[in-house]
Design a protein around this motif. Structure first.
Motif, short mmCIF file in Angstrom:
data_model
loop_
_atom_site.label_atom_id
_atom_site.label_comp_id
_atom_site.label_asym_id
_atom_site.label_seq_id
_atom_site.Cartn_x
_atom_site.Cartn_y
_atom_site.Cartn_z
N TRP A 13 0.82 -1.22 0.00
CA TRP A 13 0.00 0.00 0.00
C TRP A 13 0.85 1.27 0.00
O TRP A 13 0.57 2.18 -0.79
CB TRP A 13 -1.00 -0.04 1.15
N PRO A 14 1.90 1.42 0.83
CA PRO A 14 2.73 2.63 0.71
C PRO A 14 3.45 2.72 -0.64
O PRO A 14 3.63 3.83 -1.17
CB PRO A 14 3.74 2.48 1.86
N ALA A 17 1.03 4.24 -3.02
CA ALA A 17 0.89 5.69 -2.83
C ALA A 17 2.03 6.44 -3.51
O ALA A 17 1.80 7.44 -4.21
CB ALA A 17 0.84 6.03 -1.34
N GLY A 44 -5.16 8.17 -1.56
CA GLY A 44 -6.10 8.04 -0.45
C GLY A 44 -6.51 6.60 -0.22
O GLY A 44 -6.63 6.14 0.94
N ALA A 47 -4.06 4.54 1.78
CA ALA A 47 -4.22 4.67 3.24
C ALA A 47 -5.38 3.80 3.72
O ALA A 47 -5.27 3.10 4.73
CB ALA A 47 -4.44 6.13 3.61
N TRP A 48 -6.49 3.82 2.98
CA TRP A 48 -7.66 3.01 3.34
C TRP A 48 -7.32 1.52 3.26
O TRP A 48 -7.65 0.75 4.16
CB TRP A 48 -8.83 3.36 2.42
N PHE A 50 -4.40 0.08 3.39
CA PHE A 50 -3.46 -0.24 4.46
C PHE A 50 -4.22 -0.47 5.76
O PHE A 50 -3.99 -1.44 6.47
CB PHE A 50 -2.44 0.90 4.60
N ALA A 51 -5.15 0.44 6.06
CA ALA A 51 -5.94 0.32 7.29
C ALA A 51 -6.81 -0.93 7.27
O ALA A 51 -6.93 -1.62 8.30
CB ALA A 51 -6.81 1.56 7.49
#
Length: 174
Positions: A13-14, A17, A44, A47-48, A50-51
């Motif tokens: 995920w990072p 981004a 965005g 980040a979602w 990843f969470a």
């Protein structure tokens, strides 16, 4: 990034981004505004996602699974409605040279990203289609290195689909 998604690594995920920020600049410069906005959306969503995956590690595990019928309806409906609406908007409000070609992979990518974040196995099939359309779009813009990258994403998505199918079968068998 794709390999990380395929292996269900949180670090994917990072990486998504960072890559998306770089591509946002390229696409904005090339007047592919849908694709540029999509890249910012991807930041965005990284980040979602990843969470989603992180929370799945600490609470009840988020596992690879099949999309329910309702998710299919939402996915296909969003693309069927979003593509012509975004294409129309881009044709009316920007100087995009390929508004409808820009709109289709943009809308379908949003759908596939949500599917990926929820670990629906079918996301990989959507990515195959998105990448095939993107190869044509980027060829029309003469972004040859990006054409090669997105062409390489097609077999990677097929590989990811296979890997997640094995993971999904392993979860069902357990």
């Amino acid at each position: 990034m794709v390999l990380g998604n395929m292996r269900q690594w949180l670090a994917a995920w990072p990486l998504a981004a960072a890559a998306s920020l770089l591509y946002a600049l390229l696409f904005w410069e090339g007047k592919l505004y849908g694709e540029a906005a999509l890249q910012l959306f991807f930041v965005g969503m990284a980040a979602w996602g990843f969470a989603q995956w992180w929370r799945g590690r600490s609470q009840s595990a988020l596992t690879v699974r099949r999309m329910p019928l309702q998710a299919w309806g939402w996915s296909l409906g969003a693309i069927a409605l979003g593509w012509p609406l975004l294409g129309w908007w881009l044709s009316r409000h920007t100087d995009s040279p390929l508004p409808y070609w820009d709109a289709l992979p943009t809308v379908a990518s949003v759908v596939a990203t949500v599917q990926l974040g929820r670990k629906f196995i079918e996301n990989w099939g959507f990515w195959v289609a998105v990448n095939a359309v993107s190869v044509v779009l980027f060829a029309l813009k003469a972004y040859w290195l990006t054409v090669l990258l997105y062409a390489a994403f097609i077999p990677l998505a097929l590989w990811g689909w296979r890997e997640w199918a094995h993971a999904e079968r392993g979860v069902r068998a357990a």
